[in-house]
Design a protein around this motif. Structure first.
Motif, mmCIF file in Angstrom:
data_model
loop_
_atom_site.group_PDB
_atom_site.id
_atom_site.type_symbol
_atom_site.label_atom_id
_atom_site.label_comp_id
_atom_site.label_asym_id
_atom_site.label_seq_id
_atom_site.Cartn_x
_atom_site.Cartn_y
_atom_site.Cartn_z
ATOM 1 N N ILE A 137 0.763 -1.178 0.073
ATOM 2 C CA ILE A 137 -0.140 0.127 -0.040
ATOM 3 C C ILE A 137 0.871 1.219 -0.108
ATOM 4 N N ALA A 138 2.219 1.116 0.029
ATOM 5 C CA ALA A 138 2.990 2.286 0.140
ATOM 6 C C ALA A 138 4.345 1.941 -0.175
ATOM 7 N N ALA A 139 5.204 2.540 -0.760
ATOM 8 C CA ALA A 139 6.647 2.299 -1.162
ATOM 9 C C ALA A 139 7.578 3.623 -1.636
ATOM 10 N N PRO A 140 8.755 3.502 -1.186
ATOM 11 C CA PRO A 140 9.679 4.717 -1.351
ATOM 12 C C PRO A 140 9.931 4.674 -2.672
ATOM 13 N N PRO A 141 10.478 5.754 -3.087
ATOM 14 C CA PRO A 141 10.916 6.070 -4.672
ATOM 15 C C PRO A 141 12.077 5.000 -5.218
#
Length: 312
Positions: A167-171
């Motif tokens: 549901i989320a991740a870094p660049p």
């Protein structure tokens, strides 16, 4: 038994109190290779002195402790819903990323914390990967940094099927350009005592000090903390691209691909691959262990404001 792996995604664990002092900031800089002439990192009276922006990556293990701690007591954590019991003796730190939202103070005082949640779960034939997010908050709830890390539990199995939910991740890093040489190359040599210094930032895993344990685990002896190599690369790129201005780095991430031993020489090659947000440049990098010939850090991504070239 069938496991609902998706239930773990979004799970929020208890907030973790954290703190640091001016001495912690200097100790971390030395642990990632700061030299005698890098006074902006190691001398508290230097007019430019301040924390390396990657410092918060140590806080998950350090917490608010100011003394040596037992590593075994720091690992494990809360059981995650929908997952089988995971073996903390068979886990490797796979990736680490940090986004700096505000300049870190040189000392925290009380009331700071990490707000943590699981943002991804993946199962493949080799094991289970857990992606974690931690937001560093001041006593008023203001976010200063967002950290992402992934833990790879080797050999762990849930349903035996391929599964992935996030549901989320870094660049993510752009590929290394194949058609041109790097724009910057930074070499630095770790010392035989490097892990002895870095562990004082809060990671007291005996693997980084006990040669016999390193042999039992198949490394042939002590290995350096992956986050020390990570800090070496960040420090080197700040020097090369931003003329030592630590505030110029806003995002830094990499995948840990092979171990480094204390005393090994590292070479970080970096390419500018486009504009980043807020006046930064987007950088792709790799860090090679020149001693072993293997890549130590892969899939490297950084957003850095380049130093202005002096006008003649």
């Amino acid at each position: 038994m069938s496991y609902d792996l998706g239930k773990a995604v979004g799970f929020k664990s208890k907030d973790q109190p954290v703190s640091w002092t001016r001495k912690d900031i200097i100790t971390y800089a030395l642990g990632v290779g700061a030299k005698h002439d890098e006074l902006s990192l190691v001398y508290e009276l230097d007019k430019s002195w301040g924390p390396l922006p990657t410092y918060p990556v140590v806080l998950g293990l350090k917490g608010d402790d100011q003394d040596v701690t037992l590593f075994a007591a720091k690992t494990g954590g809360e059981p995650l819903p929908g997952l089988p019991k995971l073996n903390s003796n068979r886990v490797v730190h796979a990736t680490q990323s940090i986004e700096i939202l505000k300049d870190l103070p040189v000392a925290s005082g009380s009331g700071w914390k990490l707000s943590r949640r699981v943002v991804g779960v993946h199962e493949n034939k080799s094991g289970i990967i857990i992606d974690n997010e931690a937001v560093l908050l001041d006593p008023h709830g203001v976010p200063y940094a967002k950290l992402y890390s992934s833990a790879f539990y080797l050999g762990s199995k849930a349903n035996g099927d391929k599964f992935s939910k996030a549901i989320a991740a870094p660049p993510q890093a752009k590929p290394v350009p194949k058609d041109r040489k790097p724009d910057w190359v930074v070499r630095d040599k770790t010392t035989p005592e490097q892990a002895l210094i870095y562990r004082l930032s809060g990671d007291y895993n005996p693997l980084h000090i006990d040669p016999e344990l390193g042999k039992v685990m198949g490394f042939g002896g002590v290995i350096l903390h992956g986050l020390s190599s990570y800090g070496f690369a960040a420090r080197g790129l700040i020097q090369a691209i931003a003329n030592g201005n630590s505030r110029a780095l806003t995002v830094f991430g990499a995948r840990f691909t092979s171990p480094v031993k204390p005393g090994d020489e590292l070479e970080t090659s970096a390419w500018e691959v486009g504009p980043g947000p807020n006046g930064t440049s987007e950088i792709t990098f790799i860090t090679k262990n020149l001693t072993s010939g293997k890549v130590a850090l892969g899939n490297g991504v950084a957003f850095i404001k380049k130093a202005e070239k002096s006008k003649l």
